[in-house]
Write a protein that holds these residues in place. Sequence first.
Motif, PDB file in Angstrom:
ATOM      1  N   LEU A  59     -13.414  36.017 103.488  1.00  0.00           N
ATOM      2  CA  LEU A  59     -12.641  36.173 104.723  1.00  0.00           C
ATOM      3  C   LEU A  59     -11.469  37.107 104.475  1.00  0.00           C
ATOM      4  N   LEU A 181     -16.158  28.919 108.430  1.00  0.00           N
ATOM      5  CA  LEU A 181     -16.388  29.977 107.454  1.00  0.00           C
ATOM      6  C   LEU A 181     -17.742  29.822 106.769  1.00  0.00           C
ATOM      7  N   GLN A 189     -11.624  38.437 110.199  1.00  0.00           N
ATOM      8  CA  GLN A 189     -11.045  37.675 111.299  1.00  0.00           C
ATOM      9  C   GLN A 189     -10.379  38.627 112.285  1.00  0.00           C
ATOM     10  N   LEU A 196     -14.399  34.942 113.676  1.00  0.00           N
ATOM     11  CA  LEU A 196     -14.875  35.379 112.368  1.00  0.00           C
ATOM     12  C   LEU A 196     -16.119  36.237 112.571  1.00  0.00           C
TER      13      LEU A 196
END
Length: 361
Positions: A59, A181, A189, A196
């Motif tokens: 991420l 996630l 993001q 996401l």
Amino acid sequence: MEQNIYKLVFKVTHAEGSGSCFYLKSCNLFVTNYHVVEGFHAVAIHDSERNPYLAKVVLVNPALDIALLAVEHDFSMLPDFPLAGNDTLAIGGKIRVAGYPYGMPFTVTEGTVSAPKQLMDGQYYIQTDAAVNPGNSGGPIINEKDEIVGITVSKINDADNMGFGIRVETLHKLLESVNALERDKFQVQCESCEELISEPDDYCPSCGEELPEGIFEERHLSPLTEFCESAIERMGINPVLARDGYEAWCFHKGSSEIRIFVYNRAYLFMVSPVNLLPKKEVEGVLDYMLSTDFAPYKMAIDGRQIYLMYRLHLSDITEQYEEQIRENMVNLALKADEMDNMLVERFGCEFSAYSKQENEA
């Protein structure tokens, strides 16, 4: 908890440099800055004992300058590293900055909070007088209760005692998305709607916000990097775990540490600090080094440290000779792994401080 800080702060390395990160047991993820891992979907992280682990960048939020890393390893034995609550800092409060400045071993510096809520570029940061240097980025800022209050992010060049960190409030907000996630994919993001996004796109599929240009692309490796990593891979080493900055690598082959780097933009060096000379009766090992033909390698001594070395000019790496050079690189690693044991058994040398023995993790 203070004595456990070094267990939970790791060094991040890749083909462009290094930084720091820290482990959050509550979500089994590592936290760092986006700018530390920008352009990479996989990096290496190293604990304080120099053990490397392959980390996936799962991420990134460029606007917040935060990235999360996932590692397929059991870290359950590590203690928890709690996040502080919101708005717990005050001017003059004592804090510590932990990380790996300039890629050096783990370091902690102390200081005070100069401003708990310094507004810069539309975002609030912690300002501190604690020493912050390149390589600290991504490491934690810790309060007197041993809680994380921020993520080290930068310092102002040519200014003393002015370091900055991302406030823990920002991290709390990002972690609200952790349950959604996917831990085996690179995800971005959205700055606007916090969606996401895992499929490469120019715009957020949920709100239409334009995404940063090239956010899904990985950096291209230089031809020299590709060549050296082909040799490293032939040694049975994952090149990602060996990367130690731009056109530089450091790893262990067996017990021996192997370093590969470019010197003066002209020479490629491959060096292994194999052993230390014995404190007494050094004649035997010196005679061996002087009478033995190690070509294409050389032996060198600096103080008590013995090195096995291979050097070539970058212009020598041509299509005609690259296979032989690659083979020489592989063989140096194998020779170093054999030599350090032989020098101990035959001449009473000591293992180098850089060697890794079987009882080490």
